[in-house]
Design a protein around this motif. Structure first.
Motif, PDB file in Angstrom:
ATOM      1  N   GLN A 131     -34.548  35.214   9.298  1.00 11.61           N
ATOM      2  CA  GLN A 131     -33.976  33.939   8.871  1.00 11.61           C
ATOM      3  C   GLN A 131     -33.463  33.950   7.430  1.00 11.61           C
ATOM      4  O   GLN A 131     -32.569  33.172   7.079  1.00 11.61           O
ATOM      5  CB  GLN A 131     -35.002  32.823   9.041  1.00 11.61           C
ATOM      6  CG  GLN A 131     -36.262  32.957   8.213  1.00 11.61           C
ATOM      7  CD  GLN A 131     -37.250  31.824   8.492  1.00 11.61           C
ATOM      8  OE1 GLN A 131     -36.964  30.912   9.265  1.00 11.61           O
ATOM      9  NE2 GLN A 131     -38.415  31.894   7.879  1.00 11.61           N
ATOM     10  N   ALA A 132     -33.986  34.845   6.586  1.00 11.21           N
ATOM     11  CA  ALA A 132     -33.550  34.875   5.189  1.00 11.21           C
ATOM     12  C   ALA A 132     -32.385  35.826   4.941  1.00 11.21           C
ATOM     13  O   ALA A 132     -31.886  35.928   3.826  1.00 11.21           O
ATOM     14  CB  ALA A 132     -34.722  35.246   4.283  1.00 11.21           C
ATOM     15  N   LEU A 133     -31.924  36.536   5.987  1.00  8.61           N
ATOM     16  CA  LEU A 133     -30.871  37.528   5.812  1.00  8.61           C
ATOM     17  C   LEU A 133     -29.494  36.870   5.771  1.00  8.61           C
ATOM     18  O   LEU A 133     -29.217  35.949   6.542  1.00  8.61           O
ATOM     19  CB  LEU A 133     -30.907  38.545   6.954  1.00  8.61           C
ATOM     20  CG  LEU A 133     -32.212  39.351   7.136  1.00  8.61           C
ATOM     21  CD1 LEU A 133     -32.033  40.346   8.265  1.00  8.61           C
ATOM     22  CD2 LEU A 133     -32.620  40.046   5.853  1.00  8.61           C
ATOM     23  N   ASP A 134     -28.623  37.370   4.899  1.00 16.02           N
ATOM     24  CA  ASP A 134     -27.243  36.899   4.890  1.00 16.02           C
ATOM     25  C   ASP A 134     -26.412  37.735   5.863  1.00 16.02           C
ATOM     26  O   ASP A 134     -26.936  38.641   6.526  1.00 16.02           O
ATOM     27  CB  ASP A 134     -26.652  36.932   3.481  1.00 16.02           C
ATOM     28  CG  ASP A 134     -26.630  38.333   2.860  1.00 16.02           C
ATOM     29  OD1 ASP A 134     -26.650  39.331   3.618  1.00 16.02           O
ATOM     30  OD2 ASP A 134     -26.578  38.434   1.616  1.00 16.02           O
ATOM     31  N   ALA A 135     -25.118  37.452   5.960  1.00  9.80           N
ATOM     32  CA  ALA A 135     -24.261  38.118   6.947  1.00  9.80           C
ATOM     33  C   ALA A 135     -24.226  39.630   6.741  1.00  9.80           C
ATOM     34  O   ALA A 135     -24.279  40.398   7.707  1.00  9.80           O
ATOM     35  CB  ALA A 135     -22.851  37.540   6.878  1.00  9.80           C
ATOM     36  N   ARG A 136     -24.130  40.057   5.495  1.00  9.46           N
ATOM     37  CA  ARG A 136     -24.082  41.500   5.217  1.00  9.46           C
ATOM     38  C   ARG A 136     -25.384  42.181   5.612  1.00  9.46           C
ATOM     39  O   ARG A 136     -25.383  43.265   6.203  1.00  9.46           O
ATOM     40  CB  ARG A 136     -23.796  41.721   3.731  1.00  9.46           C
ATOM     41  CG  ARG A 136     -23.699  43.192   3.330  1.00  9.46           C
ATOM     42  CD  ARG A 136     -23.486  43.339   1.829  1.00  9.46           C
ATOM     43  NE  ARG A 136     -24.563  42.712   1.082  1.00  9.46           N
ATOM     44  CZ  ARG A 136     -25.762  43.300   0.885  1.00  9.46           C
ATOM     45  NH1 ARG A 136     -26.017  44.490   1.390  1.00  9.46           N
ATOM     46  NH2 ARG A 136     -26.699  42.667   0.180  1.00  9.46           N
TER      47      ARG A 136
END
Length: 292
Positions: A131-136
């Motif tokens: 849930q804390a990950l961004d698109a990259r």
């Protein structure tokens, strides 16, 4: 006349008039309308997801609308299986598939991988982890876990990443390996008519704005209240329906009503743009029509 059973496939972005066209066709042909929208399968949110209302449903046979509990996860494979049941139950009646979920149409025509159902607790665990990950970061993670699946996706959104990682954990197999074992499409032997509704962009934007404003005073608020009362896992698909978060923020006093309507309208515009891009890239050869 071919003598074969007829199927009409009506795809297009939200608010393009697909349901009205399907209803007119069904009445003229004594046809069965089958939902091909991944949000309209769920109960509780009829107004928010723009499902046909009681008046429309009374005029023609509608299937797979609001038939899945909001607390469930309903996959494309499950939808395709449900379609098979509808096909077997409806004799020789023409079938009219209508919706905005491109993967449903793709599976209908080209088959779908028989992927085992993933236990809800595994999907929830993966959801929490990413849930804390961004698109990259999501893309990088999927490239490590399933490079082939990552190569097939232009955008690795959280739901697709959860799906890929949960399948791997639950089965020990890569999602891409299941996807390479597609089954046959469900409409073999049918006389198929395809179309994409592709209205003028400015006209569509106006329709979207008017529709959500009408939803807000037409039952959408009460539906979001009912959904919240179920105390569902926030990672469930139904909680991602456009309008749920915006109306929820208004109910909580975080934003004003006008802002809630504006934000939901913007989100719907963005969704319609993604739909149009998908249909253009994947169904470029389908005939185009304006507003229905």
């Amino acid at each position: 006349m071919t003598g074969r059973r007829r199927a009409v496939l009506i795809a297009g972005p939200t608010a393009s008039g697909k349901s009205a066209l399907a209803l007119a066709m069904a009445q003229g042909q004594s046809g069965v309308i089958i939902n091909a929208d991944s949000m309209q399968v769920y109960d509780t949110l009829r107004v928010v997801t723009a499902r046909p209302g009681p008046e429309e449903v009374a005029l023609a046979d509608h299937r797979l609308y609001g038939s899945v509990p909001a607390a469930s996860r309903f996959s494309t494979g499950q939808w395709l299986s449900a379609v098979g049941e509808v096909i077997s139950q409806t004799g020789d009646a023409p079938l009219i598939f209508v919706g905005g979920t491109g993967l449903y149409f793709d599976a209908l025509l080209n088959g779908f991988a028989d992927i085992p159902e993933v236990p809800a607790e595994i999907a929830a665990q993966v959801q929490q982890e990413i849930q804390a990950l961004d698109a990259r970061q999501r893309l990088a993670l999927l490239q490590r876990e399933d490079p082939l699946a990552a190569a097939r996706l232009k955008v690795v959104d959280p739901q697709r990443l959860v799906r890929a990682l949960a399948v791997k954990r639950a089965t020990g197999r890569l999602l891409s390996s299941f996807q390479d074992d597609k089954q046959a499409g469900a409409l073999a032997g049918f006389d198929i008519e395809r179309m994409v509704l592709d209205p003028d962009r400015d006209v569509l934007r106006k329709r979207i704005a008017l529709r959500f404003a009408a939803m807000f005073v037409g039952g959408a608020v009460e539906e979001v209240q009912a959904l919240r009362a179920l105390d569902l896992d926030p990672g469930l698909p139904v909680t991602k329906a456009i309008g749920v978060r915006e109306i929820g923020d208004w109910l909580d006093g975080v934003i004003a009503q006008d802002e809630a309507i504006t934000l939901a309208t913007i989100a719907t515009h963005q969704y319609a743009k993604r739909q149009r891009t998908w249909f253009r890239n994947r169904f470029g050869e389908w005939p185009r029509r304006g507003l229905a």
